[in-house]
Enzyme design. Structure first.
Site, PDB file in Angstrom:
ATOM      1  N   ARG A  50       0.869  -1.340   0.039  1.00 30.47           N
ATOM      2  CA  ARG A  50      -0.063   0.156  -0.004  1.00 30.47           C
ATOM      3  C   ARG A  50       0.993   1.315   0.198  1.00 30.47           C
ATOM      4  O   ARG A  50       0.451   2.352  -0.904  1.00 30.47           O
ATOM      5  CB  ARG A  50      -1.017   0.009   0.991  1.00 30.47           C
ATOM      6  CG  ARG A  50      -1.832   1.185   1.019  1.00 30.47           C
ATOM      7  CD  ARG A  50      -3.121   0.960   2.068  1.00 30.47           C
ATOM      8  NE  ARG A  50      -2.550   1.220   3.710  1.00 30.47           N
ATOM      9  CZ  ARG A  50      -3.381   0.993   4.716  1.00 30.47           C
ATOM     10  NH1 ARG A  50      -4.471   0.690   4.520  1.00 30.47           N
ATOM     11  NH2 ARG A  50      -2.782   0.999   5.719  1.00 30.47           N
ATOM     12  N   LYS A 149      -2.674   6.787   1.264  1.00 33.57           N
ATOM     13  CA  LYS A 149      -2.337   7.227   2.437  1.00 33.57           C
ATOM     14  C   LYS A 149      -1.293   8.273   2.564  1.00 33.57           C
ATOM     15  O   LYS A 149      -0.261   7.766   2.914  1.00 33.57           O
ATOM     16  CB  LYS A 149      -1.952   6.042   3.159  1.00 33.57           C
ATOM     17  CG  LYS A 149      -2.376   5.895   4.961  1.00 33.57           C
ATOM     18  CD  LYS A 149      -2.436   4.664   5.389  1.00 33.57           C
ATOM     19  CE  LYS A 149      -2.300   4.648   6.870  1.00 33.57           C
ATOM     20  NZ  LYS A 149      -3.368   5.335   7.854  1.00 33.57           N
ATOM     21  N   GLU A 182     -16.179   6.391   5.514  1.00 34.58           N
ATOM     22  CA  GLU A 182     -15.194   5.740   6.313  1.00 34.58           C
ATOM     23  C   GLU A 182     -15.435   6.636   7.565  1.00 34.58           C
ATOM     24  O   GLU A 182     -16.233   7.906   7.587  1.00 34.58           O
ATOM     25  CB  GLU A 182     -14.075   5.522   5.852  1.00 34.58           C
ATOM     26  CG  GLU A 182     -13.308   6.827   5.629  1.00 34.58           C
ATOM     27  CD  GLU A 182     -11.801   6.381   5.014  1.00 34.58           C
ATOM     28  OE1 GLU A 182     -11.133   5.496   5.445  1.00 34.58           O
ATOM     29  OE2 GLU A 182     -11.204   7.393   4.521  1.00 34.58           O
TER      30      GLU A 182
HETATM   31  N1  PMP Z   1      -9.194   4.997   7.311  1.00 34.50           N
HETATM   32  C1  PMP Z   1      -8.408   5.991   7.283  1.00 34.50           C
HETATM   33  C2  PMP Z   1      -8.815   7.286   6.990  1.00 34.50           C
HETATM   34  C3  PMP Z   1      -7.263   5.577   8.265  1.00 34.50           C
HETATM   35  O1  PMP Z   1      -6.314   6.457   8.565  1.00 34.50           O
HETATM   36  C4  PMP Z   1      -7.023   4.383   8.295  1.00 34.50           C
HETATM   37  C5  PMP Z   1      -5.858   3.867   9.290  1.00 34.50           C
HETATM   38  N2  PMP Z   1      -5.771   4.259  10.559  1.00 34.50           N
HETATM   39  C6  PMP Z   1      -7.954   3.377   8.138  1.00 34.50           C
HETATM   40  C7  PMP Z   1      -9.265   3.657   7.429  1.00 34.50           C
HETATM   41  C8  PMP Z   1      -7.830   1.933   8.583  1.00 34.50           C
HETATM   42  O2  PMP Z   1      -6.938   1.321   7.828  1.00 34.50           O
HETATM   43  P1  PMP Z   1      -6.018   0.109   8.229  1.00 34.50           P
HETATM   44  O3  PMP Z   1      -7.003  -1.071   8.718  1.00 34.50           O
HETATM   45  O4  PMP Z   1      -5.111  -0.264   7.099  1.00 34.50           O
HETATM   46  O5  PMP Z   1      -5.265   0.650   9.555  1.00 34.50           O
END
Ligand code: PMP
Length: 288
Positions: A50, A149, A182
């Protein structure tokens, strides 16, 4: 604490980045949040993939190969004698001129911090979170894809501030069409009539690594999963709801916007998914 900074391990007090670093000046960079559980880095390859995709999307060439990045991550944990940790891996555009053009930055800055993370208080894992929908919308993917990210978290931070103003620890962010995207740092799932549903990445969600693990867990548990458009109404009227994230893991949500979700208690599917996730993190992963 020892921090990995551009190929060296330095003390926390010496882990300094220039004020001319474009990560600082413009949020120009990418990052990962990763967990170490009992000496195993959870889904490290997926996190590094990622990171590579995030870097590619912003035309940033990573200065380390996958193998080098993997080793640097593991070594940061070893240097700090950690068996359980939250790892923050950051790659910025690097030091450049004051102007925003990235071409003035000759080499990216890489740093890795391995430390502890404060999860939500245990009572919320037992009893569930009460969350709210906030006015700040998730950024439109045509402006900046939320699948990247990046170090630009202001959109999420504004939503987090609004959540707190409403007395909540997390918030649902809608996309500009009004669908659920989200939460500020977590993905969201609902359970309705035995089916798990979560917004697709095209709705403005990050492709969470924990979210991906939940897809695998659901397959194992025989619970169907759909990536679909969700409205606030769908969440209010769901039987169950939970959030997923590297920091939060799997956490039940029992209230949205003052409405009880289901009977207002963590549901059965949520409990089974959370329990399976807890088991997996101790056995899956890359040994440091
Ligand atoms: N959405 C956002 C905006 C995030 O920053 C994160 C990570 N904290 C997630 C979803 C969850 O992703 P992950 O399971 O890869 O931590």
């Amino acid at each position: 604490m020892k921090i990995y900074l551009d190929g060296k391990f330095v003390d926390e007090a010496d882990a300094k980045v220039s004020v001319f670093d474009h990560g600082v000046l413009y949020g120009d960079g990418v990052f990962e949040g990763i967990r170490l559980y009992d000496g195993n880095i959870f889904r490290l390859e997926e996190h590094l993939e990622r990171l590579e995709y995030s870097a590619k999307a912003i035309l940033l060439t990573l200065p380390l190969t996958r193998a080098e990045m993997s080793e640097a991550t593991a070594e940061t944990c070893r240097q700090n004698g950690l068996r359980d940790a939250y790892i923050r891996l950051v790659v910025t555009r690097g030091v450049g001129d004051l102007g925003l053009s990235p071409w003035s930055c000759s080499k990216p800055t890489v740093f890795i911090i391995a430390s502890k993370i404060a999860l939500y208080p245990q009572e919320h894992y037992d009893k569930g979170l009460a969350i709210v929908t906030v006015p700040t919308r998730r950024i439109n993917p045509s402006a900046l894809p939320p699948t990247i990210k990046s170090l630009n978290y202001l959109n999420n931070i504004l939503a987090k501030i609004e959540a707190r103003q409403f007395g909540a620890l997390e918030a649902i962010m809608l996309n500009d069409q009004g669908y659920v995207a989200e939460c500020t740092a977590d993905n969201i799932f609902v359970v309705h009539k035995g089916v798990l549903a979560t917004p697709s990445a095209t709705q403005g969600a990050l492709k969470g690594i924990t979210r991906g693990a939940v897809f695998d867990i659901a397959a194992e548990l025989g619970v169907p999963v759909r990536e679909t458009n969700l409205t606030r109404y769908d969440v209010w009227c769901a039987d169950e709801c939970f959030l997923t994230g590297t920091g939060a893991e799997v956490i039940p949500v029992v209230k949205l916007d003052g409405r009880d979700i289901g009977d207002g208690r963590p549901g059965d599917v949520t409990r089974r998914v959370a329990a399976s996730f807890k088991r997996r993190v101790r056995i899956e992963g890359t040994k440091i």
